[in-house]
Each structure stands twice: as C-alpha cells, then as structure tokens.
Design a protein around this motif. Structure first.
Motif, PDB file in Angstrom:
ATOM      1  N   ASP A 240       0.879  -1.368   0.136  1.00  0.00           N
ATOM      2  CA  ASP A 240       0.148  -0.062  -0.050  1.00  0.00           C
ATOM      3  C   ASP A 240       0.650   1.284  -0.053  1.00  0.00           C
ATOM      4  O   ASP A 240       0.529   2.315  -0.551  1.00  0.00           O
ATOM      5  N   CYS A 241       1.947   1.400   0.751  1.00  0.00           N
ATOM      6  CA  CYS A 241       3.044   2.307   0.734  1.00  0.00           C
ATOM      7  C   CYS A 241       3.870   2.458  -0.643  1.00  0.00           C
ATOM      8  O   CYS A 241       3.800   3.577  -1.102  1.00  0.00           O
ATOM      9  N   GLN A 242       3.855   1.370  -1.366  1.00  0.00           N
ATOM     10  CA  GLN A 242       4.565   1.509  -2.701  1.00  0.00           C
ATOM     11  C   GLN A 242       3.379   2.049  -3.825  1.00  0.00           C
ATOM     12  O   GLN A 242       4.124   3.023  -4.610  1.00  0.00           O
ATOM     13  N   LEU A 243       2.227   1.797  -3.589  1.00  0.00           N
ATOM     14  CA  LEU A 243       1.235   2.500  -4.452  1.00  0.00           C
ATOM     15  C   LEU A 243       1.086   3.942  -4.249  1.00  0.00           C
ATOM     16  O   LEU A 243       1.249   4.619  -5.026  1.00  0.00           O
ATOM     17  N   SER A 244       1.494   4.564  -2.633  1.00  0.00           N
ATOM     18  CA  SER A 244       1.078   5.609  -2.434  1.00  0.00           C
ATOM     19  C   SER A 244       2.278   6.602  -2.929  1.00  0.00           C
ATOM     20  O   SER A 244       2.346   7.655  -3.145  1.00  0.00           O
ATOM     21  N   LEU A 245       3.445   6.093  -2.815  1.00  0.00           N
ATOM     22  CA  LEU A 245       4.978   6.445  -3.275  1.00  0.00           C
ATOM     23  C   LEU A 245       4.533   6.833  -4.738  1.00  0.00           C
ATOM     24  O   LEU A 245       5.182   7.611  -4.904  1.00  0.00           O
ATOM     25  N   PHE A 246       4.290   5.651  -5.365  1.00  0.00           N
ATOM     26  CA  PHE A 246       3.904   6.148  -6.876  1.00  0.00           C
ATOM     27  C   PHE A 246       3.059   7.479  -7.164  1.00  0.00           C
ATOM     28  O   PHE A 246       3.398   7.931  -8.026  1.00  0.00           O
ATOM     29  N   ASP A 247       1.879   7.392  -6.550  1.00  0.00           N
ATOM     30  CA  ASP A 247       1.219   8.520  -6.755  1.00  0.00           C
ATOM     31  C   ASP A 247       1.738   9.730  -6.220  1.00  0.00           C
ATOM     32  O   ASP A 247       1.018  10.865  -6.845  1.00  0.00           O
ATOM     33  N   SER A 248       2.717   9.954  -5.341  1.00  0.00           N
ATOM     34  CA  SER A 248       3.350  10.953  -4.837  1.00  0.00           C
ATOM     35  C   SER A 248       4.517  11.632  -5.468  1.00  0.00           C
ATOM     36  O   SER A 248       4.807  12.608  -5.265  1.00  0.00           O
ATOM     37  N   THR A 249       5.246  10.615  -6.062  1.00  0.00           N
ATOM     38  CA  THR A 249       6.387  10.885  -6.608  1.00  0.00           C
ATOM     39  C   THR A 249       6.453  10.546  -8.103  1.00  0.00           C
ATOM     40  O   THR A 249       6.892  11.630  -8.876  1.00  0.00           O
ATOM     41  N   VAL A 250       5.790   9.659  -8.784  1.00  0.00           N
ATOM     42  CA  VAL A 250       6.046   9.588 -10.234  1.00  0.00           C
ATOM     43  C   VAL A 250       4.889  10.007 -10.714  1.00  0.00           C
ATOM     44  O   VAL A 250       5.010  10.780 -11.887  1.00  0.00           O
ATOM     45  N   ALA A 251       3.487  10.033 -10.308  1.00  0.00           N
ATOM     46  CA  ALA A 251       2.403  10.444 -10.919  1.00  0.00           C
ATOM     47  C   ALA A 251       2.511  11.967 -11.274  1.00  0.00           C
ATOM     48  O   ALA A 251       2.085  12.304 -12.422  1.00  0.00           O
ATOM     49  N   PRO A 252       3.043  12.763 -10.346  1.00  0.00           N
ATOM     50  CA  PRO A 252       2.815  14.356 -10.489  1.00  0.00           C
ATOM     51  C   PRO A 252       4.058  14.629 -11.731  1.00  0.00           C
ATOM     52  O   PRO A 252       3.491  15.640 -12.652  1.00  0.00           O
ATOM     53  N   VAL A 253       5.026  13.759 -12.089  1.00  0.00           N
ATOM     54  CA  VAL A 253       5.907  14.108 -13.118  1.00  0.00           C
ATOM     55  C   VAL A 253       5.226  13.607 -14.297  1.00  0.00           C
ATOM     56  O   VAL A 253       5.258  14.399 -15.356  1.00  0.00           O
ATOM     57  N   LEU A 254       4.452  12.347 -14.377  1.00  0.00           N
ATOM     58  CA  LEU A 254       3.761  11.686 -15.327  1.00  0.00           C
ATOM     59  C   LEU A 254       2.760  12.652 -15.949  1.00  0.00           C
ATOM     60  O   LEU A 254       2.616  12.684 -17.104  1.00  0.00           O
ATOM     61  N   LEU A 255       2.158  13.377 -15.112  1.00  0.00           N
ATOM     62  CA  LEU A 255       0.898  14.109 -15.545  1.00  0.00           C
ATOM     63  C   LEU A 255       1.187  15.523 -15.453  1.00  0.00           C
ATOM     64  O   LEU A 255      -0.034  16.342 -15.466  1.00  0.00           O
ATOM     65  N   TYR A 256       2.289  16.112 -15.285  1.00  0.00           N
ATOM     66  CA  TYR A 256       2.467  17.345 -15.354  1.00  0.00           C
ATOM     67  C   TYR A 256       1.747  18.134 -16.445  1.00  0.00           C
ATOM     68  O   TYR A 256       1.744  17.898 -17.577  1.00  0.00           O
ATOM     69  N   ALA A 257       0.749  19.209 -16.154  1.00  0.00           N
ATOM     70  CA  ALA A 257       0.266  19.860 -16.965  1.00  0.00           C
ATOM     71  C   ALA A 257      -0.799  18.992 -17.936  1.00  0.00           C
ATOM     72  O   ALA A 257      -1.105  19.806 -19.021  1.00  0.00           O
ATOM     73  N   CYS A 258      -1.175  17.968 -17.340  1.00  0.00           N
ATOM     74  CA  CYS A 258      -2.238  17.200 -18.285  1.00  0.00           C
ATOM     75  C   CYS A 258      -3.391  18.110 -18.436  1.00  0.00           C
ATOM     76  O   CYS A 258      -4.188  17.432 -19.448  1.00  0.00           O
TER      77      CYS A 258
END
Length: 223
Positions: free
Chosen positions: A34-52
């Motif tokens: 569950d922490c792995q998923l939260s870490l993805f949402d808070s570290t990778v997703a913001p980069v991936l979805l920047y200005a989406c």
C-alpha cells in the motif's frame, strides 16, 4: 502543432527516471504494497501528469504504460498479464480518470476567472458562432467528459452552481463508478479471466496483499 506528442514522450522519460529511483527505495526498505502505491502516486504520477490539463485530450497509452509497468514490476508478474487483473487486484484506476478530473478542474478555473487571458480566449471561442469549438480538440474532449459523466447540462450552460471541490467530487465519483462497471464487464468477457473471476468479485485491493508477507503473497498472485 497542438498534438503534444513530444511533450508526452518527454514526461514519460522523466517519470521513468523517477521510477527507477523508487524501485531502489522499495527494494532496500522492504516497503509494504500500500505504501508502494502511495509512493507512486506522490512521486511518479506528478511528473507523468504534469500539465495534463492541457494535453490530456491526446493518446494516453504511453502514459498509462508507465503505470501498468510499475504494477507488474511490484507484483512480479508476466508482461502479458492483463491490465484488468492488475487494476482489480490492487484497486487501481487508469490514469485517464485522474487526467479527466484535472481537466475539469482547469475548465472550472476558466469559467470562474474573468480577468485572465486564457479565460477571455476560451469564452471568445465558445461563444463565437464563427469559431466553432468542435474544431478544437481540447474543447471537444471537455464536452465528451461531461457527456460521459451524465453532466451535459453543465457544458451546455457553461456554468456550475457550486464549488470547484463539489464539481470534482461529482466527476470523480461518476468516472470511477463507470470504470468499475467497465472492469466487471471486461473480466466477465475475457477468456483469460475464466479462473480469475471465480475468486475476484470486488474491485478493491485484496486483503492478502496487506496482511501476508511476500513469501505467501507471490504464490497467491501467480495462482
């Protein structure tokens, strides 16, 4: 050219760099799922979805692939594993759901802020009969989001009698409910899910991920 293809490729490249860093932390610290998923949402997703909010109307397949590759990696499953199994087992929604929600949030700002250049240009295009919005991919996509959520009246009136938070909550609930229905149909109709659907009846993260050690989790996942 208003297609943003190069932009998406750049974001994917940057997100994968962040993802490699995340993998090393997960391995070294034995982070629970569950922490792995939260870490993805808070570290990778913001980069991936920047200005989406601006480019989200385009093809999101390469964006979503970063997400599904991450889910396959942390669960140690084959690359051929259907995405519907990954989403269902971990209670995850496609990133397109969050892209649409953020686009609606940006739209709300456009109709609410009357003194910005972007808001002025938006209203000119929407209201001018000579500049039909169907010629603009972003506007057409926004209309389709509201139609998909059963909120066509909001688009037609170009107004919403409520707060931004209320609108986003409404859109979020409807998009997720619709995806769960789509997921159930896909599981029922997929030939690869003949056994899977005997055991998987609800769209949520399975309890064994949270309560068992990896020693026991992985055989269950493989089964």
């Amino acid at each position: 050219n208003r297609r943003f293809a190069t932009n998406r490729k750049h974001l994917v490249s940057q997100a994968r760099k962040t993802l490699f860093s995340l993998y090393s932390k997960i391995r070294n610290l034995c982070v629970p799922i569950d922490c792995q998923l939260s870490l993805f949402d808070s570290t990778v997703a913001p980069v991936l979805l920047y200005a989406c909010e601006l480019w989200g109307f385009g093809d999101l397949s390469m964006i979503e692939k970063v997400h599904t590759d991450f889910l396959k990696n942390i669960r140690h499953v084959k690359k051929s594993t259907p995405h519907i199994m990954l989403y269902g087992d971990l209670g995850r929604f496609p990133l397109s759901v969050f892209v649409k929600k953020r686009m609606v949030g940006f739209w709300y700002k456009l109709i609410s802020n009357h003194n910005t250049l972007s808001s002025t240009m938006y209203k000119i295009i929407v209201n001018d009969s000579y500049l039909h919005y169907s010629n603009y991919s972003w506007l057409s996509h926004m209309k389709s989001i509201f139609d998909e959520c059963g909120l066509s009246y909001i688009w037609n009136t170009q107004s919403f009698n409520g707060s931004k938070q209320l609108l986003l909550k409404l859109v979020d609930t409807r998009l997720k409910d619709q995806y769960i229905q789509t997921w159930k149909e896909a599981v029922f109709n997929s030939s690869k899910c003949l056994n899977y659907r005997m055991y998987k009846t609800e769209f949520k993260i399975e309890k064994f991920y949270l309560e068992l050690s990896d020693t026991y989790v992985q055989p269950l996942v493989n089964f």
